[in-house]
Write a protein that holds these residues in place. Structure first.
Motif, short mmCIF file in Angstrom:
data_model
loop_
_atom_site.label_atom_id
_atom_site.label_comp_id
_atom_site.label_asym_id
_atom_site.label_seq_id
_atom_site.Cartn_x
_atom_site.Cartn_y
_atom_site.Cartn_z
N GLN A 440 0.83 -1.20 0.00
CA GLN A 440 0.00 0.00 0.00
C GLN A 440 0.86 1.25 0.00
N LEU A 441 1.94 1.21 0.77
CA LEU A 441 2.82 2.37 0.86
C LEU A 441 3.49 2.65 -0.48
N ALA A 442 3.87 1.61 -1.20
CA ALA A 442 4.48 1.79 -2.52
C ALA A 442 3.53 2.53 -3.46
N GLN A 443 2.26 2.17 -3.42
CA GLN A 443 1.29 2.85 -4.28
C GLN A 443 1.12 4.32 -3.88
N LEU A 444 1.10 4.57 -2.58
CA LEU A 444 0.93 5.95 -2.12
C LEU A 444 2.13 6.82 -2.50
N TRP A 445 3.35 6.30 -2.29
CA TRP A 445 4.52 7.10 -2.65
C TRP A 445 4.59 7.33 -4.15
N ASP A 446 4.14 6.37 -4.93
CA ASP A 446 4.11 6.56 -6.38
C ASP A 446 3.13 7.66 -6.75
N ARG A 447 1.98 7.66 -6.10
CA ARG A 447 0.99 8.71 -6.38
C ARG A 447 1.51 10.08 -5.95
N LEU A 448 2.31 10.11 -4.89
CA LEU A 448 2.86 11.37 -4.40
C LEU A 448 4.14 11.77 -5.12
N GLN A 449 4.45 11.04 -6.20
CA GLN A 449 5.63 11.33 -7.03
C GLN A 449 6.92 11.29 -6.21
N GLN A 450 7.04 10.24 -5.43
CA GLN A 450 8.26 9.96 -4.67
C GLN A 450 8.82 8.62 -5.16
N PRO A 451 9.50 8.63 -6.34
CA PRO A 451 9.87 7.36 -6.98
C PRO A 451 10.83 6.50 -6.16
N LEU A 452 11.80 7.11 -5.48
CA LEU A 452 12.74 6.31 -4.71
C LEU A 452 12.06 5.64 -3.53
N ARG A 453 11.18 6.38 -2.86
CA ARG A 453 10.44 5.78 -1.75
C ARG A 453 9.54 4.66 -2.24
N ALA A 454 8.94 4.85 -3.42
CA ALA A 454 8.08 3.82 -3.98
C ALA A 454 8.87 2.55 -4.31
N VAL A 455 10.04 2.73 -4.93
CA VAL A 455 10.87 1.57 -5.28
C VAL A 455 11.37 0.87 -4.03
N ARG A 456 11.77 1.64 -3.03
CA ARG A 456 12.22 1.02 -1.79
C ARG A 456 11.10 0.19 -1.16
N ALA A 457 9.85 0.76 -1.17
CA ALA A 457 8.72 0.02 -0.62
C ALA A 457 8.45 -1.25 -1.41
N GLN A 458 8.59 -1.18 -2.74
CA GLN A 458 8.41 -2.38 -3.56
C GLN A 458 9.44 -3.45 -3.20
N GLY A 459 10.67 -3.01 -2.96
CA GLY A 459 11.70 -3.95 -2.54
C GLY A 459 11.38 -4.58 -1.20
N GLU A 460 10.83 -3.78 -0.28
CA GLU A 460 10.50 -4.30 1.05
C GLU A 460 9.33 -5.29 0.98
N VAL A 461 8.43 -5.10 0.00
CA VAL A 461 7.37 -6.08 -0.20
C VAL A 461 7.97 -7.44 -0.49
N ARG A 462 8.92 -7.48 -1.43
CA ARG A 462 9.56 -8.74 -1.79
C ARG A 462 10.32 -9.34 -0.61
N ALA A 463 11.01 -8.49 0.14
CA ALA A 463 11.78 -8.97 1.29
C ALA A 463 10.85 -9.57 2.34
#
Length: 525
Positions: A440-463
């Motif tokens: 959920q956080l990855a989607q929110l950061w993407d909507r807020l145009q925070q690409p690095l935070r979004a990618v980091r959150a996507q990585g944490e999903v996998r982890a």
């Protein structure tokens, strides 16, 4: 569905167990006291983690915040009671996961895995009428873990080893995803897999011990012991469905008159105590009924589940609670079908039914969440936030994730999305292994145009799902993006630190899998 097949097959081959039963004596020695040291606590947990890395990506591994929270609220007292009773030692309390998870499957089933993981099919939740009945099954499954039954079965056959059994599970998953029944059968009947399947079935003595220990645990946890007997009787009545494959619990360990008689004897002349939380359980059982079968035709039938149950004047025999659940199911199914007028009518009927049954704060809360879901589906975020406003004082995971979903459809601006994202970021800093929250956080950061935070959150999903290979790939992608002039260098530093930590963790796991040295290009399964 292939993914549903794999979890059912896993349960049938490995750790499907019988419904809870009772034994007359309560102070017998435990089999777990003499568990073989061939599989210590740490090894069992690592084995369980390895299995869960295969299960978590499955589409039928369900993270429904509302339903999961309800099951966890039953599970947590059972674990606490196990600690008080001494069934859970200091070592297993700290080393095992004690994690319960949901499986989208309409069969009546639950199963225990090594390392303290317990899976619950939605079909099991849907068929129970009280939290005590559900607690009786969870207490039984937990007892298989606390008494080290899984470790004993694995260690009991020197021909098998952990990697061979894990390889069988991986083979089942691959075959299931491809839809190949022949492939699944081949995985089972292979020489090592067949031996593992034979050795991992629980013995009759282990089942009796799980019955006895599970009864003591649920009683100590504050659940009504009569829930065990009513669960037995409910499943006995449904026994004729066994041939259709709907009751693997019964097929694997049929109910016997002796076990049912033991349950009645244990209760003796104990006075009947009206179960607590019937309204909330009716709603959660209805939710499970809707979520366990995602086909449009199944939802269309559930939309009319409340037809003919208009009389809410009587509470006798749980009739009013049945009506409450039927109206909740009709509303949720209508939301899934995007029939919003029908959903609104059914939800209003559910609210009126609850008024007639008497105030129940937990059930009222569940209806508020359903109203927020309806608003979200309609794209009316303001209405959803208003429905949740009375719950603002709580900091539950369910509330955070529901607010996050509303923020994603909020067309009035980004202020709500930013506040929700910050709240969710605080939450994952305290609970870093929550894959659903990170998603959920990855989607929110993407909507807020925070690409690095979004990618980091996507990585944490996998982890969080145990996919270290995928997590490392995502974080490396984030580092490549951080080279730009406008990149957030603080977030880049966080990504770099996490990448180093995950790379080290993967190296350690590979060392465990390949004690003589990992071959070039070796990856985690």
């Amino acid at each position: 569905m292939p993914s549903r097949f794999v979890v059912s097959t896993l349960a049938a081959v490995l750790w499907v167990t019988s419904p809870p039963g009772l034994q007359a004596q309560v102070n017998l020695p435990t089999l777990g006291d003499s568990v073989s040291q061939d599989l210590d606590v740490g090894a069992e947990r690592r084995f369980g983690d390895q299995i869960m890395r295969q299960i978590r990506p499955d589409p039928d591994f369900i993270d429904d915040p509302i339903l999961l929270e309800y099951v966890q609220n039953i599970w947590a007292p059972l674990v606490a009671a196990g600690v008080r009773l001494g069934n859970i030692s200091d070592e297993t309390r700290d080393r095992f996961a004690w994690e319960i998870f949901l499986v989208r499957d309409k069969s009546v089933n639950a199963f225990a895995l090594p390392g303290g993981f317990v899976g619950v099919h939605l079909g099991l939740i849907a068929m129970t009428v009280s939290r005590d009945e559900l607690a009786s099954v969870l207490g039984h499954e937990m007892s298989h873990v606390t008494q080290r039954h899984i470790a004993r079965r694995i260690a009991g056959d020197s021909r098998n080893n952990l990697l061979a059994t894990a390889a069988m599970i991986a083979g089942l998953i691959v075959a299931a995803r491809s839809g190949s029944i022949d492939g699944a059968n081949a995985a089972i009947v292979g020489s090592q897999a067949a031996a593992a399947a034979a050795s991992l079935s629980f013995s009759r003595d282990m089942e009796r011990e799980a019955d006895r220990v599970g009864f003591n645990v649920m009683s100590q946890a504050g659940f009504a012991p009569a829930g065990m007997l009513s669960m037995f009787e409910r499943m006995e009545q449904a026994y004729h469905l066994m041939d259709a494959g709907n009751y693997p619990y019964l097929r694997s360990h049929p109910l016997t008159s002796e076990r049912i008689g033991d349950a009645r004897t244990r209760l003796g002349t104990e006075a009947f105590v009206r179960p607590l939380g019937l309204a909330e359980h009716a709603l959660m059982a209805a939710r499970a009924r809707v979520l366990m079968d995602p086909r449009a035709e199944a939802w269309a039938q559930l939309q009319n589940l409340d037809a003919g149950v208009r009389d809410t004047s009587t509470k006798a025999g749980g009739k009013g609670f049945e009506q409450l659940g039927a109206r909740y199911a009709a509303a949720l199914a209508s939301i899934k079908m995007r029939d919003f007028g029908r959903a609104e009518n059914a939800l209003r009927s559910a609210e009126l039914t609850l008024d007639l049954l008497g105030e129940d704060a937990r059930a009222r809360r569940d209806l508020r969440y359903l109203r927020a879901e309806l608003a979200q589906a309609k794209g009316q975020a303001a209405d959803g936030f208003a429905a949740l406003a009375p719950l603002a004082g709580e900091r539950s995971r369910a509330l955070l994730l529901q607010r996050a979903q509303l923020a994603m459809v909020d067309s009035t601006g980004l202020a709500s999305a930013r506040q929700v994202a910050e709240d969710l970021q605080t939450y994952v800093s305290l609970v870093p292994h929550d894959a659903g929250a990170w998603a959920q956080l990855a989607q929110l950061w993407d909507r807020l145009q925070q690409p690095l935070r979004a990618v980091r959150a996507q990585g944490e999903v996998r982890a969080a799902m145990g996919d270290l290979n995928g997590a490392i790939d995502r974080l490396r992608s984030g580092l490549r993006q951080s080279g730009g002039r406008d990149a957030d260098q603080i977030e880049a530093a966080v990504i770099d630190s996490r990448l180093r930590a995950l790379t080290y963790e993967r190296r350690q796991l590979l060392a465990e899998l390949y004690p003589r040295g990992a071959p070039p290009g070796a990856e985690l399964p």
